[in-house]
Design an enzyme around this catalytic site. Structure first.
Site, PDB file in Angstrom:
ATOM      1  N   PRO A  69      32.246  40.410  29.087  1.00  0.00           N
ATOM      2  CA  PRO A  69      33.296  39.389  29.144  1.00  0.00           C
ATOM      3  C   PRO A  69      33.332  38.677  30.498  1.00  0.00           C
ATOM      4  O   PRO A  69      33.079  39.298  31.527  1.00  0.00           O
ATOM      5  CB  PRO A  69      34.579  40.206  28.936  1.00  0.00           C
ATOM      6  N   HIS A  70      33.610  37.379  30.444  1.00  0.00           N
ATOM      7  CA  HIS A  70      33.772  36.606  31.678  1.00  0.00           C
ATOM      8  C   HIS A  70      34.617  35.381  31.368  1.00  0.00           C
ATOM      9  O   HIS A  70      34.824  35.047  30.214  1.00  0.00           O
ATOM     10  CB  HIS A  70      32.419  36.223  32.277  1.00  0.00           C
ATOM     11  N   VAL A  71      35.072  34.721  32.414  1.00  0.00           N
ATOM     12  CA  VAL A  71      36.010  33.625  32.230  1.00  0.00           C
ATOM     13  C   VAL A  71      35.710  32.536  33.256  1.00  0.00           C
ATOM     14  O   VAL A  71      34.907  32.746  34.169  1.00  0.00           O
ATOM     15  CB  VAL A  71      37.461  34.175  32.337  1.00  0.00           C
TER      16      VAL A  71
END
Lengths: 157, 94
Positions: A69-71
């Protein structure tokens, strides 16, 4: 290609004790650790939950089911990579809907900034997780120092 | 003329950039001339008009009128050779 920036991995950013029933729960637990250390902004938890819901990051790699996950960078205070090995697997939807949901045994949260060398890191991680023997060693780690060493020592092989 | 290939993910800077670098290198190794560019999903509609192929690391629900390829294969390396063959087949006659 330049070498991946191994300094983004730190023992203080390896977590073995984050209990969660689902991905949003894991993000809340991770935020409680990352926020006091000044890595993420207050907008991070909602942003990463929405991002993971819209663009999931579960992957079934040869050695283990994982998630990355990353943003967007605007929610990141300073670059980091957190490695979470939860006591129980956490379900993530498969990236791009390419398969069934995966019970992630390792979650690697990429704290992305535009200047950082995350592309090299992500490629190095994908190469690493394609190697079942390397993954077995990574999954056997029980300390932050051991985890960082098990990952970083294999970069550039 | 070099084929134009677009890779898209949510931000255009992590997953898509990694896939774009990989595909660019793989095509070069096979002697195929192509421009591979990573974009964020919100700019996709703009860029796709001038593209010959689209490699996606997000779920594809629309028909863009150009061939679409599986970016996860290039990201993980699993199924990569087959996907590369298909991509080259689609752009070689441009």
């Amino acid at each position: 290609m330049p070498s991946p920036d191994a300094s983004l991995f730190k023992p203080e950013l390896v977590f073995f004790d984050l209990e969660a029933d689902d991905a949003p729960g894991l993000f809340d637990a991770l935020y409680e650790r990352l926020s006091p250390m000044g890595y993420v902004k207050g907008s991070w938890p909602e942003a990463i939950k929405e991002r993971e819901a819209n663009y999931p990051t579960g992957l079934l790699m040869p050695g283990a089911p994982i998630a990355i996950p990353h943003v967007d960078p605007e929610h990141i205070e300073r670059p980091y990579i957190a490695v979470v090995k939860p006591p129980h697997p956490v379900t993530f939807e498969f990236m791009a809907g390419m398969g069934d949901p995966v019970a992630a045994e390792l979650v690697i949260n990429l704290g992305i900034t535009r200047e950082g060398g995350q592309v090299q890191v992500l490629q190095a991680l994908m190469d690493l997780f394609g190697d079942a023997e390397a993954v077995a060693d990574i999954m056997a780690q029980t300390t932050g120092e051991g985890m960082v060493s098990a990952i970083v020592s294999r970069f550039g092989e | 003329m070099a084929a134009k290939i677009i890779v898209a993910c949510g931000s255009g800077i992590a997953t898509s950039q990694t896939v774009a670098n990989k595909v660019s290198k793989l095509l070069k190794d096979r002697g195929v001339d192509a421009d591979v560019e990573a974009v964020d999903i919100h700019s996709l509609k703009h860029y796709i008009k001038s593209a010959d192929a689209y490699i996606s690391v997000v779920k594809v629900t629309e028909d863009y009128g150009i061939p679409v390829f599986n970016g996860v294969a290039f990201l993980t390396g699993m199924g990569q050779d087959e996907e590369l063959d298909k991509l080259i087949e689609a752009i070689k006659d441009l």
